[in-house]
Enzyme design. Sequence first.
Site, PDB file in Angstrom:
ATOM      1  N   LYS A   1      40.528  46.349  41.686  1.00  0.00           N
ATOM      2  CA  LYS A   1      41.510  45.566  40.941  1.00  0.00           C
ATOM      3  C   LYS A   1      42.772  45.343  41.792  1.00  0.00           C
ATOM      4  CE  LYS A   1      38.915  46.124  37.166  1.00  0.00           C
ATOM      5  NZ  LYS A   1      37.908  47.103  37.599  1.00  0.00           N
TER       6      LYS A   1
ATOM      7  N   LYS B   1      43.329  45.384  31.556  1.00  0.00           N
ATOM      8  CA  LYS B   1      42.166  46.168  31.960  1.00  0.00           C
ATOM      9  C   LYS B   1      42.589  47.406  32.739  1.00  0.00           C
ATOM     10  CE  LYS B   1      41.394  42.790  35.690  1.00  0.00           C
ATOM     11  NZ  LYS B   1      40.425  41.817  36.224  1.00  0.00           N
TER      12      LYS B   1
ATOM     13  N   ARG C   1      30.541  35.204  40.964  1.00  0.00           N
ATOM     14  CA  ARG C   1      30.395  36.286  41.942  1.00  0.00           C
ATOM     15  C   ARG C   1      30.046  35.654  43.296  1.00  0.00           C
ATOM     16  NH1 ARG C   1      29.254  41.580  42.027  1.00  0.00           N
ATOM     17  NH2 ARG C   1      31.173  41.630  40.765  1.00  0.00           N
TER      18      ARG C   1
ATOM     19  N   ARG D   1      28.643  34.019  36.018  1.00  0.00           N
ATOM     20  CA  ARG D   1      28.380  34.881  34.866  1.00  0.00           C
ATOM     21  C   ARG D   1      29.159  34.326  33.674  1.00  0.00           C
ATOM     22  NH1 ARG D   1      30.303  39.972  37.956  1.00  0.00           N
ATOM     23  NH2 ARG D   1      31.788  38.353  38.546  1.00  0.00           N
TER      24      ARG D   1
ATOM     25  N   ARG E   1      34.482  37.993  28.373  1.00  0.00           N
ATOM     26  CA  ARG E   1      34.000  38.686  29.566  1.00  0.00           C
ATOM     27  C   ARG E   1      32.675  38.083  30.012  1.00  0.00           C
ATOM     28  NH1 ARG E   1      33.619  44.611  27.336  1.00  0.00           N
ATOM     29  NH2 ARG E   1      32.592  43.401  25.706  1.00  0.00           N
TER      30      ARG E   1
ATOM     31  N   ASP F   1      35.182  38.251  42.681  1.00  0.00           N
ATOM     32  CA  ASP F   1      35.099  37.653  41.350  1.00  0.00           C
ATOM     33  C   ASP F   1      36.132  36.543  41.293  1.00  0.00           C
ATOM     34  OD1 ASP F   1      33.159  39.443  40.704  1.00  0.00           O
ATOM     35  OD2 ASP F   1      34.405  40.671  39.399  1.00  0.00           O
TER      36      ASP F   1
ATOM     37  N   GLU G   1      39.040  39.989  41.060  1.00  0.00           N
ATOM     38  CA  GLU G   1      38.668  41.313  41.551  1.00  0.00           C
ATOM     39  C   GLU G   1      37.999  41.157  42.913  1.00  0.00           C
ATOM     40  OE1 GLU G   1      36.478  43.866  38.941  1.00  0.00           O
ATOM     41  OE2 GLU G   1      37.718  43.382  37.193  1.00  0.00           O
TER      42      GLU G   1
ATOM     43  N   ASN H   1      35.240  43.380  44.751  1.00  0.00           N
ATOM     44  CA  ASN H   1      34.338  44.508  44.538  1.00  0.00           C
ATOM     45  C   ASN H   1      33.812  45.041  45.867  1.00  0.00           C
ATOM     46  OD1 ASN H   1      33.785  44.476  41.377  1.00  0.00           O
ATOM     47  ND2 ASN H   1      33.933  42.367  42.099  1.00  0.00           N
TER      48      ASN H   1
END
Length: 317
Positions: A126, A161, A211, A226, A234, A274, A282, A284
Amino acid sequence: MAFSLLMVMDPIASINITKDTSFGMLLEAQRRGWQLFYCQPQDLYLEQGKIKAICQRIEVFNDNSRWFAAEEACTIELSQISAVLMRKDPPFDMNYIYSTYLLELAQQQGTLVVNDPRSLRDCNEKLFTAWFPKLTPKTLVSANKQLLKKFINEQQDVILKPLDGMGGSSIFRVQANDPNVSVIIETLTAQGKDLAMAQKFIPEITKGDKRILIVNGQVIPYVLSRIPKTGETRGNLAAGGSGVPMPISEQEMLIAQQVAPELLKRGLLFVGLDVIGNYVTEINVTSPTCMRELDKEYGLNIAGDLFSAIETLLQNQ
């Protein structure tokens, strides 16, 4: 040259091999003739300055009824292993951090660790977005209730979050007039003790949370979008989102190419961005997913790209 791999991951017996990226990496390593070993993070240990693991030699099969066979547990010194892939899912807790210290020492003793353990520790998925402020939505990270409420009032529509979660867990969409805003903040911050992230809500989430995979600094030209299920904000697959493979857009490619050099500099060879709309939400680095879905849809071999890079690094040591 024969190589060996230790995969550090969550329990292999409980994965969904159709979607599991770590499993796809194991298949590719085996195809290349690598010896495969498997353990969980708690199986790593330090003894007299040497990093060791209680692990199992494994063979993998692309078969949903039987996807691996494991030998009896053995102990190996990581300096005898060519490469370690650290693929433990969040939460990013103290045990995870301790594992990165052990792996950093193993790296100093000659084992290649992917991703680089220091960067795994430094680049919180994050918070690392803060290194790219021009690419991110308006963001506040704080444990202070008044600061968070002020941000919500200014932005009107916000995503809250935790900093250590995954899969969309404990993510809240909060609007300025929400009567539950105080209790949501109190819950997320543990009554003002824990930092939380607030980001301006991005309406383009309805078109998908994209992604984007970056392998050895190269952006994969396809993404998994997604898309949230009806009534959700979400897009995470774990939260019920549906994954739709598609070619990367020109704007998404430009965004990813701005991030990629910093990843490569930090030894982050396999990363998932993301992206919602034109914003990175984000980065990852612990156990990015979505590789197998893209491979299947477009006939790719993303793990092959990764292991070609790893083999080149090993041959140049």
